[in-house]
Design an enzyme around this catalytic site. Structure first.
Site, PDB file in Angstrom:
ATOM      1  CG  HIS A  92      50.435  13.474 -34.810  1.00 42.34           C
ATOM      2  ND1 HIS A  92      51.916  13.124 -34.983  1.00 42.34           N
ATOM      3  CD2 HIS A  92      50.416  13.641 -33.686  1.00 42.34           C
ATOM      4  CE1 HIS A  92      52.802  14.554 -34.270  1.00 42.34           C
ATOM      5  NE2 HIS A  92      51.543  15.238 -33.989  1.00 42.34           N
ATOM      6  CG  ASP A 111      45.856  19.395 -29.111  1.00 40.70           C
ATOM      7  OD1 ASP A 111      46.675  19.355 -30.354  1.00 40.70           O
ATOM      8  OD2 ASP A 111      46.687  19.176 -27.702  1.00 40.70           O
TER       9      ASP A 111
HETATM   10  C1  SDX Z   1      49.735  18.594 -32.592  1.00 46.57           C
HETATM   11  O1  SDX Z   1      53.648  17.654 -35.146  1.00 46.57           O
HETATM   12  C2  SDX Z   1      53.415  17.586 -33.826  1.00 46.57           C
HETATM   13  O2  SDX Z   1      53.800  16.933 -33.017  1.00 46.57           O
HETATM   14  C3  SDX Z   1      52.789  17.970 -32.887  1.00 46.57           C
HETATM   15  C4  SDX Z   1      51.678  17.670 -31.643  1.00 46.57           C
HETATM   16  C5  SDX Z   1      52.737  18.103 -30.678  1.00 46.57           C
HETATM   17  O3  SDX Z   1      53.082  17.100 -29.493  1.00 46.57           O
HETATM   18  O4  SDX Z   1      53.624  19.197 -31.317  1.00 46.57           O
HETATM   19  O5  SDX Z   1      51.693  16.305 -31.550  1.00 46.57           O
HETATM   20  C6  SDX Z   1      51.079  18.826 -31.427  1.00 46.57           C
HETATM   21  O6  SDX Z   1      49.496  19.567 -32.923  1.00 46.57           O
HETATM   22  C7  SDX Z   1      48.328  17.460 -32.445  1.00 46.57           C
HETATM   23  C8  SDX Z   1      47.877  17.747 -33.542  1.00 46.57           C
HETATM   24  C9  SDX Z   1      46.387  19.224 -33.230  1.00 46.57           C
HETATM   25  N1  SDX Z   1      45.684  18.979 -34.298  1.00 46.57           N
HETATM   26  C10 SDX Z   1      44.641  18.916 -34.710  1.00 46.57           C
HETATM   27  O7  SDX Z   1      43.968  17.721 -33.957  1.00 46.57           O
HETATM   28  C11 SDX Z   1      43.539  19.946 -36.082  1.00 46.57           C
HETATM   29  C12 SDX Z   1      43.454  18.406 -36.597  1.00 46.57           C
HETATM   30  N2  SDX Z   1      44.222  17.451 -37.239  1.00 46.57           N
HETATM   31  C13 SDX Z   1      44.644  17.880 -38.881  1.00 46.57           C
HETATM   32  O8  SDX Z   1      43.965  19.133 -38.859  1.00 46.57           O
HETATM   33  C14 SDX Z   1      45.834  17.327 -39.440  1.00 46.57           C
HETATM   34  O9  SDX Z   1      45.417  15.657 -38.928  1.00 46.57           O
HETATM   35  C15 SDX Z   1      47.119  17.691 -38.362  1.00 46.57           C
HETATM   36  C16 SDX Z   1      47.272  19.087 -39.120  1.00 46.57           C
HETATM   37  C17 SDX Z   1      47.498  17.278 -37.008  1.00 46.57           C
HETATM   38  C18 SDX Z   1      47.840  16.828 -40.007  1.00 46.57           C
HETATM   39  O10 SDX Z   1      48.076  17.111 -40.874  1.00 46.57           O
HETATM   40  P1  SDX Z   1      48.668  16.308 -42.454  1.00 46.57           P
HETATM   41  O11 SDX Z   1      49.846  16.088 -41.545  1.00 46.57           O
HETATM   42  O12 SDX Z   1      48.786  17.774 -42.677  1.00 46.57           O
HETATM   43  O13 SDX Z   1      47.767  15.738 -42.463  1.00 46.57           O
HETATM   44  P2  SDX Z   1      46.481  16.000 -44.233  1.00 46.57           P
HETATM   45  O14 SDX Z   1      46.371  17.465 -43.707  1.00 46.57           O
HETATM   46  O15 SDX Z   1      47.614  16.063 -45.209  1.00 46.57           O
HETATM   47  O16 SDX Z   1      45.506  15.374 -43.779  1.00 46.57           O
HETATM   48  C19 SDX Z   1      45.180  13.235 -44.907  1.00 46.57           C
HETATM   49  C20 SDX Z   1      43.868  13.252 -44.886  1.00 46.57           C
HETATM   50  C21 SDX Z   1      43.496  14.284 -45.818  1.00 46.57           C
HETATM   51  O17 SDX Z   1      42.538  13.687 -46.110  1.00 46.57           O
HETATM   52  P3  SDX Z   1      43.082  13.816 -47.796  1.00 46.57           P
HETATM   53  O18 SDX Z   1      43.639  14.645 -48.666  1.00 46.57           O
HETATM   54  O19 SDX Z   1      43.740  11.655 -48.030  1.00 46.57           O
HETATM   55  O20 SDX Z   1      41.872  12.875 -48.644  1.00 46.57           O
HETATM   56  O21 SDX Z   1      43.279  13.135 -43.898  1.00 46.57           O
HETATM   57  C22 SDX Z   1      42.695  13.800 -43.230  1.00 46.57           C
HETATM   58  C23 SDX Z   1      42.989  14.860 -44.570  1.00 46.57           C
HETATM   59  O22 SDX Z   1      41.387  16.109 -45.217  1.00 46.57           O
HETATM   60  N3  SDX Z   1      42.183  14.797 -42.380  1.00 46.57           N
HETATM   61  C24 SDX Z   1      40.901  14.668 -41.370  1.00 46.57           C
HETATM   62  C25 SDX Z   1      41.404  15.032 -40.232  1.00 46.57           C
HETATM   63  N4  SDX Z   1      42.733  14.986 -40.358  1.00 46.57           N
HETATM   64  C26 SDX Z   1      43.480  14.972 -41.023  1.00 46.57           C
HETATM   65  N5  SDX Z   1      40.312  14.605 -41.793  1.00 46.57           N
HETATM   66  C27 SDX Z   1      39.107  15.104 -40.698  1.00 46.57           C
HETATM   67  N6  SDX Z   1      39.393  15.039 -39.934  1.00 46.57           N
HETATM   68  C28 SDX Z   1      40.308  15.150 -38.842  1.00 46.57           C
HETATM   69  N7  SDX Z   1      41.579  15.633 -38.197  1.00 46.57           N
END
Ligand code: SDX
Length: 434
Positions: A313, A370
């Site tokens: 998140h 989710d």
């Molecule tokens: C919702 O904003 C809100 O409040 C949203 C929400 C709401 O109520 O409106 O809470 C609802 O959208 C929840 C999120 C649902 N999405 C997912 O579950 C999709 C999977 N999650 C990710 O893609 C990610 O965690 C996000 C999109 C939710 C957040 O992305 P960020 O903040 O841009 O984080 P990032 O992509 O920069 O990740 C930071 C690190 C990265 O690794 P490094 O570059 O540091 O090595 O964490 C890793 C990412 O690769 N990472 C994951 C991951 N999520 C982040 N690695 C594996 N699996 C994951 N799910």
């Protein structure tokens, strides 16, 4: 953050090209600290750059507070756990939109206002003939919600409180009807009209699952679970879709157009679409023999685009309190209905495996809202493509509350700046010389 509040300076100092400029510091009611840079460009010619707005506050808001480090979520000051335990969804919708929990009379009147708008104009039903049978229901929802503006041309004035109020009632009342019709379309069943003698969640399940051929009574456990799910989805401060509704609304676009845009943003698998993507992922793992470690390793592999959907998140760097609530509801429902869903087993194993893995622990990646919601929807017989539609029905009061707050604050049109990195001025080249 309380320690920072006592030590928070009143001004922030920036030095640029040897020139020192001061900016006021804003401290919120929960001690959050912001630097107000409204005067930055006028006083320096420079702007800030913050890809994906990770460090940028777009507004002041009094609707929802969340503390990502502590895993705290409150709607208008009330903890989400309390609201989920004691309230009905329309009661929480009222709280978000009007700022206070309703009295018994206010709640009755609000429910009556919603009941009076549950039907769609009969001409809108013909839209569904134009959609392919396998159309994604989010595509239908955003289209039909946008089209509501063409039927309610009497409610386009964003500054007329009465027109905004009736649009609020129409949207909250009609989203379940629009959603249920899209499901009936997909299975070739006749549309089922809303039955206004039923409460909100019962009415939605009635429109989804009853048929003219027989009697249908929604299972009270499913009604209770749906009510809880809609509440925990109802708002989440400046998330992608809510920021979209504010952005579109800031141009004085009508509420229907603004909400339709928010539905589009929510559809993305990184946002609300994650609940559908998460169940697809869990099904893939089950079909692959439940090899959880394989998928955890894939999610860690930077060369692999695979991510654990429902995990991580932008704001929560602790457990998402909604995931905790939903997991408990899921456990209770499956046990009570003696449902052994392999997806729930795999989801729990995935959570345990990931939360022991340094990759997830270091990045503070926990299950989010989710991760478990889809397992409950499945138990209720909701098809996977409808999961994000349910998210939209839940999030609608939050979108409306933020849209109204933006107008009440007299917000200007949202128009971010940029840093141009393209070609500098160059001379035209005639075609025969290219
Ligand atoms: C919702 O904003 C809100 O409040 C949203 C929400 C709401 O109520 O409106 O809470 C609802 O959208 C929840 C999120 C649902 N999405 C997912 O579950 C999709 C999977 N999650 C990710 O893609 C990610 O965690 C996000 C999109 C939710 C957040 O992305 P960020 O903040 O841009 O984080 P990032 O992509 O920069 O990740 C930071 C690190 C990265 O690794 P490094 O570059 O540091 O090595 O964490 C890793 C990412 O690769 N990472 C994951 C991951 N999520 C982040 N690695 C594996 N699996 C994951 N799910």
């Amino acid at each position: 953050m309380t320690s920072a509040v006592s030590a928070t300076p009143k001004m922030a100092r920036l030095v640029l090209d040897g020139k020192e400029i001061e900016f006021p510091v804003v401290v919120g009611s929960e001690g959050e600290v912001g630097i107000d840079i409204s005067a930055l460009r006028a006083s320096t010619g420079a702007i800030t750059l913050d890809e994906a707005y990770v460090n940028t506050g777009s507004t002041r808001s009094g609707i929802t507070f969340l503390d990502g480090e502590e895993g705290v979520l409150r709607y208008r000051g009330y903890p989400i756990e309390t609201l989920a335990q004691h309230c009905g969804f329309l009661e929480v919708a009222y709280l978000l939109i009007y700022g206070e929990l309703p009295t018994a009379e206010q709640a009755d009147s609000f429910r009556e206002d919603i009941r009076n708008h549950t039907m769609l104009h009969e001409d809108m039903k013909s839209f569904y003939n134009g959609f392919p049978r396998d159309a994604h229901p989010m595509g239908i929802l955003s289209s039909v919600v946008g089209a509501l503006s063409t039927f309610y041309q009497d409610a386009m004035d964003v500054h007329d409180p009465d027109q905004v109020e009736v649009s609020t009632h129409r949207l909250i009342a009609k989203l379940p009807t629009i959603a249920a019709y899209s499901y009936k379309k997909s299975i070739g069943h006749p549309f089922v009209y809303p039955k206004n003698s039923l409460p909100y969640c019962d009415n939605f399940l009635h429109m989804m699952f009853s048929t003219p051929a027989g009697e249908y009574h929604a299972d009270p456990d499913f009604v209770e679970a749906l009510n809880l799910l809609l509440i925990v989805h109802a708002d989440h401060e400046q998330n992608c879709s809510t920021s979209t509704v504010r952005m579109v609304g800031s141009s004085n676009a009508n509420l229907y157009a603004s909400v339709s845009a928010g539905i589009g943003a929510l559809w993305g698998p990184l946002h609300g679409g994650a609940n559908e993507a998460c169940v697809d992922m869990l099904e893939r793992i089950v079909e692959d023999g439940g090899n959880v470690k394989k998928y955890v390793d894939m999610a860690k592999d930077k060369k692999n685009h695979f991510r654990l959907m429902g995990f991580g998140h932008r704001v929560y760097k602790n457990r998402d309190p909604r995931a905790t609530i939903i997991k408990a509801c899921c456990d209770k429902l499956l046990q009570k209905h003696h449902v052994k869903d392999p997806l729930f087993e795999v989801a729990q194993e995935l959570e345990e495996t990931a939360l022991r893995d340094p990759y997830f622990v270091e990045r503070k990646l926990y299950p989010n809202v989710d991760f478990y919601s889809g397992v409950i929807y499945r138990a209720m017989g909701i098809p996977v493509q409808m999961f994000t539609v349910l998210f939209a029905i839940g999030r609608l009061p939050g979108w409306i509350a933020h849209w109204k707050e933006m107008h009440a604050d007299g917000s200007r049109i949202n128009r971010p700046r940029q840093i141009y990195v393209g070609p500098t001025r160059r001379d035209f080249i005639p075609t025969d010389q290219r």
